[in-house]
Design a protein around this motif. Structure first.
Motif, PDB file in Angstrom:
ATOM      1  N   GLU A  33       0.331   3.081  -8.588  1.00  0.00           N
ATOM      2  CA  GLU A  33       0.004   1.703  -8.534  1.00  0.00           C
ATOM      3  C   GLU A  33       0.542   1.072  -9.937  1.00  0.00           C
ATOM      4  O   GLU A  33       1.252   0.024  -9.887  1.00  0.00           O
ATOM      5  CB  GLU A  33      -1.594   1.531  -8.668  1.00  0.00           C
ATOM      6  CG  GLU A  33      -1.917  -0.038  -8.404  1.00  0.00           C
ATOM      7  CD  GLU A  33      -3.674  -0.116  -8.072  1.00  0.00           C
ATOM      8  OE1 GLU A  33      -3.894  -1.126  -7.494  1.00  0.00           O
ATOM      9  OE2 GLU A  33      -4.103   0.984  -7.984  1.00  0.00           O
TER      10      GLU A  33
ATOM     11  N   ALA B 179       2.777   1.697  -3.430  1.00  0.00           N
ATOM     12  CA  ALA B 179       1.715   1.886  -4.561  1.00  0.00           C
ATOM     13  C   ALA B 179       1.529   3.609  -4.272  1.00  0.00           C
ATOM     14  O   ALA B 179       1.190   4.318  -5.477  1.00  0.00           O
ATOM     15  CB  ALA B 179       0.369   1.239  -4.427  1.00  0.00           C
ATOM     16  N   GLN B 180       1.297   4.298  -3.147  1.00  0.00           N
ATOM     17  CA  GLN B 180       0.993   5.522  -3.046  1.00  0.00           C
ATOM     18  C   GLN B 180       2.220   6.268  -3.421  1.00  0.00           C
ATOM     19  O   GLN B 180       2.085   7.188  -4.213  1.00  0.00           O
ATOM     20  CB  GLN B 180       0.766   5.991  -1.617  1.00  0.00           C
ATOM     21  CG  GLN B 180      -0.682   5.192  -1.056  1.00  0.00           C
ATOM     22  CD  GLN B 180      -0.843   5.743   0.359  1.00  0.00           C
ATOM     23  OE1 GLN B 180      -0.046   6.072   1.124  1.00  0.00           O
ATOM     24  NE2 GLN B 180      -2.178   5.386   0.989  1.00  0.00           N
TER      25      GLN B 180
ATOM     26  N   CYS C 215      -2.936  -5.712  -9.295  1.00  0.00           N
ATOM     27  CA  CYS C 215      -3.216  -4.467  -8.513  1.00  0.00           C
ATOM     28  C   CYS C 215      -3.118  -4.513  -7.121  1.00  0.00           C
ATOM     29  O   CYS C 215      -2.911  -5.682  -6.567  1.00  0.00           O
ATOM     30  CB  CYS C 215      -4.340  -3.534  -8.997  1.00  0.00           C
ATOM     31  SG  CYS C 215      -5.704  -4.762  -8.663  1.00  0.00           S
ATOM     32  N   VAL C 216      -3.125  -3.547  -6.288  1.00  0.00           N
ATOM     33  CA  VAL C 216      -3.367  -3.298  -4.695  1.00  0.00           C
ATOM     34  C   VAL C 216      -4.518  -4.174  -4.394  1.00  0.00           C
ATOM     35  O   VAL C 216      -4.375  -5.131  -3.547  1.00  0.00           O
ATOM     36  CB  VAL C 216      -3.469  -2.055  -4.197  1.00  0.00           C
ATOM     37  CG1 VAL C 216      -3.401  -1.979  -2.938  1.00  0.00           C
ATOM     38  CG2 VAL C 216      -2.050  -1.186  -4.572  1.00  0.00           C
TER      39      VAL C 216
ATOM     40  N   GLN D  82       0.786  -1.116  -0.061  1.00  0.00           N
ATOM     41  CA  GLN D  82      -0.031  -0.117  -0.074  1.00  0.00           C
ATOM     42  C   GLN D  82       0.848   1.170  -0.032  1.00  0.00           C
ATOM     43  O   GLN D  82       0.446   2.256  -0.601  1.00  0.00           O
ATOM     44  CB  GLN D  82      -0.848   0.000   1.303  1.00  0.00           C
ATOM     45  CG  GLN D  82      -1.985  -1.207   0.970  1.00  0.00           C
ATOM     46  CD  GLN D  82      -2.809  -1.359   2.394  1.00  0.00           C
ATOM     47  OE1 GLN D  82      -2.268  -1.099   3.372  1.00  0.00           O
ATOM     48  NE2 GLN D  82      -4.009  -1.571   2.169  1.00  0.00           N
TER      49      GLN D  82
END
Length: 656
Positions: free
Chosen positions: A182, A177-178, A209-210, A174
């Motif tokens: 992503e 990705a930020q 993906c996340v 997480q």
């Protein structure tokens, strides 16, 4: 005050803890299998019939857990691939050295007993549960592995439970990705991942993906430790249930010992530091250990190539080979735990060490990789034969092993990484005149198959596949003369169209034909179909490749588990009697992009029919209840989700 959980600060650090997670799942799978291999299998090993029933049930439960650990390893490998790293199948040899995992995560091979079971429960415990480890599994040293988060080299950190490890992975995904975006984090090609279309493993999914990564991690935690201590089906709860049953049996007989006295941490060579290890020096155990480790490592090699970017069909063949090798390994590993380990350790038996090669890297995903894998399979098979020739006590086991390896080598050899066109070869035509009086004499072609020559069409009758559906004797009684002595099939007693029609009506494929009048031969159906018979077999109409061999376009396959001609039906379902609906509920499914094509059916040893290809599943009344491109169809008769497999074959000890 709650201690702050370490979170990966870079892609490199995320890779590092995913590699560690892969090794943890891999190690746990090996530990659980080792304990399972050591379980006793017969009453002559000092257990009663009642105790043996419980032991077999535990064996099925532990095998299910080990398979789920294999699924966790596959899921972690998919996440690694999604974030740009290679799949990771290397691991340290047992016992894992201090410092490689946190001090409280002790990983070593031990036979099934109360202490080992306590250790498994400790490893799978939820984060909220405090408990001691099993006796004898305390760490030799207490240490910290913490490395500053700003280091360029991949860091390590301490975690008390596997659940904490996955929580850090989830937070790291997480966070990155930020920070990166992503799309920038998930740069891996999904074709490098193993999908549910290739193999059916619990909760396996492609990660893109996340959201899909977090869902995959949550599935691992729920199935493993269980986010809730009371979650049924978690490994923690399953091991607790085994312990409760074990303690109840100990209450009835204090000297109850369900496992053999297998070595703790067996090794192939005399170790320079022998503490905590046992060298397997006695024969034939030493040779069988070498054989078993070779099979295990070749399974990893096939699996690694499956993750290396090969096409989907090749990937399927490689993963199937990896799984089949683990099945071939099982009787070898079980036998090891019944053989003396070393003259210096009387009373102690051997065990599979799961020793690794220096590299677990994938072979290059090129056409030449398959011949290399096949060459190694044949080398291992030859060694198995040689071991049996030198020691009669294991000759039967090694010959069965060699035969299974040769069969797999032949099957894997048909896999090609490059695209290729199917090349068919017509069957030879035999010009044999009919007998002067009555039906012509059949020509034996082996394995119960007869060719009955006709003027324009030869009929081919495969007696072992006949399920006596009676379409032939009822629709063409002049051709199929029931209740006569001697030859009973007369192809010239009706028209060519009549013969072709009755052959196509035969659901089992027992009746086939070959024309020599210039007319068309039987063609593959435009739609691949499975049709369920009420309380009966699975009817298949497709261009079938069954266990690597083309078997025609029609077949009836056993789903009651009792046929003596598996995978084909022989009518045993009527004698049992077998009960299974031919009208299962309709599942939600989408129309297939293509409805025909080759349908591969691979009977899993002691397991289901693994079906790959376009397929519509129909009820006995013709209603389509599902559309799939891959499925695992029950053939043990015990699944609660028929026609699909639910793993019951492992719990009931189905033998194919």
């Amino acid at each position: 005050m709650t201690e702050q959980r370490p979170v990966p600060a870079s892609r490199e650090q995320l890779w590092a803890i995913l590699f560690e997670a892969a090794e943890i799942e891999h190690n746990l799978m090996c530990c659980y299998l080792y304990a399972m291999f050591s379980l006793k299998s017969a009453v002559d090993e000092g257990v009663s019939d009642e105790e043996l029933v419980a032991i077999r049930r535990w064996r099925g439960e532990i095998l299910d857990v080990a398979i789920e650990e294999m699924a966790h390893l596959a899921i972690v490998s998919n996440i690694l691939s999604a974030v740009g790293a290679p799949a990771h199948f290397w691991r340290q040899n047992f016992p894992v050295a201090p410092g490689y995992h946190p001090a409280g995560v002790v990983v070593k091979l031990a036979p099934f007993n109360a202490e080992t079971l306590d250790h498994f429960i400790f490893l799978e415990r939820p984060e909220s549960i405090e408990m001691p480890d099993g006796a004898g599994f305390a760490p030799d040293h207490v240490y910290s592995r913490t490395l500053a988060a700003d280091r360029l080299m991949s860091g390590t950190f301490d975690y008390a439970t596997v659940g904490q490890l996955y929580a850090s992975i989830e937070e790291g995904i997480q966070r990155l990705a930020q920070e990166l975006g992503e799309d920038a984090l998930f740069v891996g090609d999904p074709c490098h991942q193993i999908s549910p279309e290739v193999v059916s493993l619990p909760n396996l999914a492609v990660v893109r993906c996340v959201k899909s990564a977090i869902a995959a991690i949550d599935a691992i935690v729920r199935q493993g430790e269980g986010s809730d201590p009371d979650e049924e089906g978690s490994h923690y709860r399953r091991f607790l249930k085994i312990r409760d049953e074990y303690q109840a049996l100990l209450g009835s007989r204090a000297d109850f010992a369900p496992g053999r006295a297998a070595a703790h941490n067996p090794v192939m060579r005399r170790p320079p530091k022998p503490e905590g290890k046992l060298w397997i020096g006695a024969e034939p155990a030493a040779s069988l250990l070498d054989l078993g480790n070779a099979i295990y490592n070749h399974s990893l090699r096939c699996l690694a190539l499956g993750y290396a970017g090969v096409d989907r069909q090749a990937q399927r063949g490689l993963v199937d080979a990896a799984i089949e090798l683990m099945r071939i390994l099982t009787p070898v590993a079980e036998r090891l735990t019944a053989l003396p380990a070393n003259d210096e350790a009387p009373g102690c038996t051997a065990g599979l060490s799961f020793a690794t090669l220096r590299s677990a890297s994938a072979l290059p995903p090129e056409p030449g990789a398959i011949p290399v894998l096949v060459e190694r399979l044949r080398d291992i098979a030859a060694r198995a034969t040689s071991i049996g020739a030198g020691d009669a006590s294991v000759a039967e086991l090694t010959e069965l092993t060699a035969s299974a390896l040769e069969t797999l080598a032949t099957k894997l050899g048909r896999t090609q990484i490059a695209d290729r066109a199917d090349a068919g070869q017509a069957a030879p035509v035999t010009d044999t005149p009919p007998a002067a009086d009555g039906p012509p004499a059949p020509i034996a072609e082996g394995d119960g198959v007869e060719r009955i020559p006709g003027e324009d069409v030869d009929l081919i009758f495969n007696m072992p596949r006949c399920i006596h559906a009676r379409h032939c004797v009822l629709s063409q009684p002049g051709v199929f003369k029931a209740n006569v002595v001697g030859p009973w099939i007369d192809p010239d007693a009706t028209t060519t169209e009549g013969l072709v029609t009755v052959a196509h009506m035969c659901p089992s494929g027992a009746i086939q034909y070959q024309r020599h009048d210039g007319g068309p031969e039987e063609e593959a159906p435009p739609v691949n179909l499975v049709q369920l018979r009420e309380n009966g077999p699975i009817g298949v109409r497709a261009d079938m490749v069954l266990d690597g061999e083309r078997v025609g376009y029609r077949a009836t396959l056993c789903r009651c588990g009792a046929s003596k001609n598996k995978p084909f039906c022989d009518g045993s379902h009527s004698a049992i009697p077998f009960e299974a609906t031919g009208e299962p509920a309709t599942r939600e499914s989408q129309p297939l992009a293509a409805r025909g094509g080759t349908l591969a059916i691979d009977p899993e040893r002691n397991g289901p029919l693994v079906v790959t290809g376009n397929l519509e599943l129909c009820s006995g009344t013709g209603r389509t209840f599902d559309r799939v491109t891959s499925a695992r169809l029950c053939r043990c008769g015990g699944s609660a989700t028929k026609p699909y497999c639910d793993g019951t074959h492992r719990r009931i000890g189905f033998v194919s």
